[in-house]
Structures are given as C-alpha cells and as structure tokens.
Design a protein around this motif. Sequence first.
Motif, PDB file in Angstrom:
ATOM      1  N   ARG A 103      34.726  37.383  40.726  1.00 26.94           N
ATOM      2  CA  ARG A 103      33.604  37.816  39.888  1.00 26.94           C
ATOM      3  C   ARG A 103      33.699  37.242  38.476  1.00 26.94           C
ATOM      4  O   ARG A 103      32.683  36.875  37.885  1.00 26.94           O
ATOM      5  N   ASP A 159      33.744  46.798  40.615  1.00 24.03           N
ATOM      6  CA  ASP A 159      32.672  46.944  39.621  1.00 24.03           C
ATOM      7  C   ASP A 159      33.237  47.446  38.300  1.00 24.03           C
ATOM      8  O   ASP A 159      32.907  46.933  37.225  1.00 24.03           O
ATOM      9  N   ARG A 163      33.730  45.462  34.549  1.00 24.76           N
ATOM     10  CA  ARG A 163      33.172  46.044  33.323  1.00 24.76           C
ATOM     11  C   ARG A 163      34.270  46.291  32.302  1.00 24.76           C
ATOM     12  O   ARG A 163      34.084  46.063  31.099  1.00 24.76           O
ATOM     13  N   ARG A 227      22.963  39.136  46.185  1.00 20.67           N
ATOM     14  CA  ARG A 227      24.033  40.068  45.800  1.00 20.67           C
ATOM     15  C   ARG A 227      24.794  39.534  44.591  1.00 20.67           C
ATOM     16  O   ARG A 227      25.094  40.266  43.657  1.00 20.67           O
ATOM     17  N   LEU A 228      25.091  38.245  44.602  1.00 21.19           N
ATOM     18  CA  LEU A 228      25.810  37.648  43.472  1.00 21.19           C
ATOM     19  C   LEU A 228      24.946  37.641  42.218  1.00 21.19           C
ATOM     20  O   LEU A 228      25.440  37.890  41.107  1.00 21.19           O
ATOM     21  N   ILE A 231      25.115  40.902  40.430  1.00 20.79           N
ATOM     22  CA  ILE A 231      26.335  41.041  39.630  1.00 20.79           C
ATOM     23  C   ILE A 231      26.189  40.312  38.304  1.00 20.79           C
ATOM     24  O   ILE A 231      26.514  40.835  37.231  1.00 20.79           O
ATOM     25  N   GLU A 234      23.541  42.028  35.883  1.00 21.38           N
ATOM     26  CA  GLU A 234      24.060  43.248  35.266  1.00 21.38           C
ATOM     27  C   GLU A 234      25.076  42.921  34.183  1.00 21.38           C
ATOM     28  O   GLU A 234      25.068  43.516  33.100  1.00 21.38           O
TER      29      GLU A 234
END
Length: 245
Positions: A103, A159, A163, A227-228, A231, A234
């Motif tokens: 990620r 997730d 963050r 989906r990517l 990510i 966001e």
Amino acid sequence: MNGPEIQISFAPGLRLFVAADRRSGHTTVATDGSSSLGHVVESLGVPLTEAGRLLVDGRPVPPSHVPAAGETVDVEDVARPQQVPGAPLRFLLDVHLGTLTRRLRLLGVDAAYESEDIGDPALAALSAKERRVMLSRDRGLLRRRELWAGAYVYSDRPDDQLRDVLGRFAPRLAPWTRCTACNGPLAEADKDAVRDQLETGTENTYDVFARCTECDRVYWRGAHHARLEAIVTEAVREFGGAAAL
C-alpha cells in the motif's frame, strides 16, 4: 535496580508498552544510579523510537541523562508529523508487514521489504546502511542500537497501519509511480512494447500500460483497480498528494 528513586509517567499513547500498574499517573521507579534515562525508559517496556520529549522536572533532557534521586520524569509521545533528518524519507518493513508495504508503494512511497525473516541484526544493519526508517511490530527489533531510525506499527489492520504511518511521517505521496512488487519506479509503456507479456484477454481489453523499470512487471487498470483506487483516493483525501494516474 535498587538505587535512586524517581517518579515517572508515560503519555497515554505509550501506556500499552508498560505494565498495568504504571499506566496511570506517576509511579516510583528505583534506578541503579548510573544507567541513562533512555535505558530506564526502555527497561520499562517503551522503545525509544516511540518516546518523544523526556522531561525531568518539566525541562527537556536527552536520553543520555542519568536520573538523580527525587526527579520527576514525564515521557511524551512522539510529535507528529515526525521529522526524520539527514536523508530522504524511506522505509524498511519486516516480513510481517507485506500488505502495508504494497500500500505504501501504491502511494509512491519508497518502501523496501524483506519477504523472508533475515533476523533482527540483519534488519537493523540494513536500516543503518540504507538510512531507512524501520517499521515493525517487533519491540525487540526497535530497541536495537544499530537502527538508523524506527517506528512501531501499532495496529494489525492494514487500513489502520497505513493511516498511522502516513499521519506520523507525512511522506510525499505520488500514487501509481512505484512497483508494488519490487519498489522500483514505473514508466509509461507502449502496448506494442509489452504485448508479449500480456494474456490475450488483457491485450484485447486494455490499451494503457506502465512497466517497472527494474523488474519489468507490467501494470494496467485491471479487475482490482477500483479497490486500489479507493485506497489511493482515501489516502490522498486525508494526507494530500495527486491521485490521478
């Protein structure tokens, strides 16, 4: 330790590292009269990578300070965003953080990764050699003196891990510019140049491609792109950057 006694308190964010009876207010700790405050803090369970300012009777002191009897110590959280001086911000992640690694790379963050357990000494040495911030949930690894810099990853959920790292270090985001497999930079690729690496269905369906300049892996907006993209969107919304491919 049975020498001079001090009173010590840990910021709320650090209390998960210490024994339950030290999680509220100042508690008494007997020192040996010669060990540094940094050593005392780590002996109580808190890696110095996670400690911010060390205050003795309200004044900041370095980790090398040797506590004296009667001193009151407050251990603060690391200030955010955390500054990492002296090198471009780069990370090294251990074998347990593969999803977080991918990620970070998706967002264009330089994130090296060891897919095998090469051992704490080797990881710490690599952190120092390449001047990378070691990210790990292994507290023992983060206490190793040879580390260049390090940070504890507080959650086991990808997730939340992402963050936390983005909020703590505020790395520059450049989504879709780095290979998620090897960390190399991506470059636009002509369809004809990558045709021999494509399945028939992919060749017939997609026209825009990128290729890693190091491992030659080819990328396109396939079935997992939505989906990517979620990510990326966001992360950019919360931490800044440019989301467009």
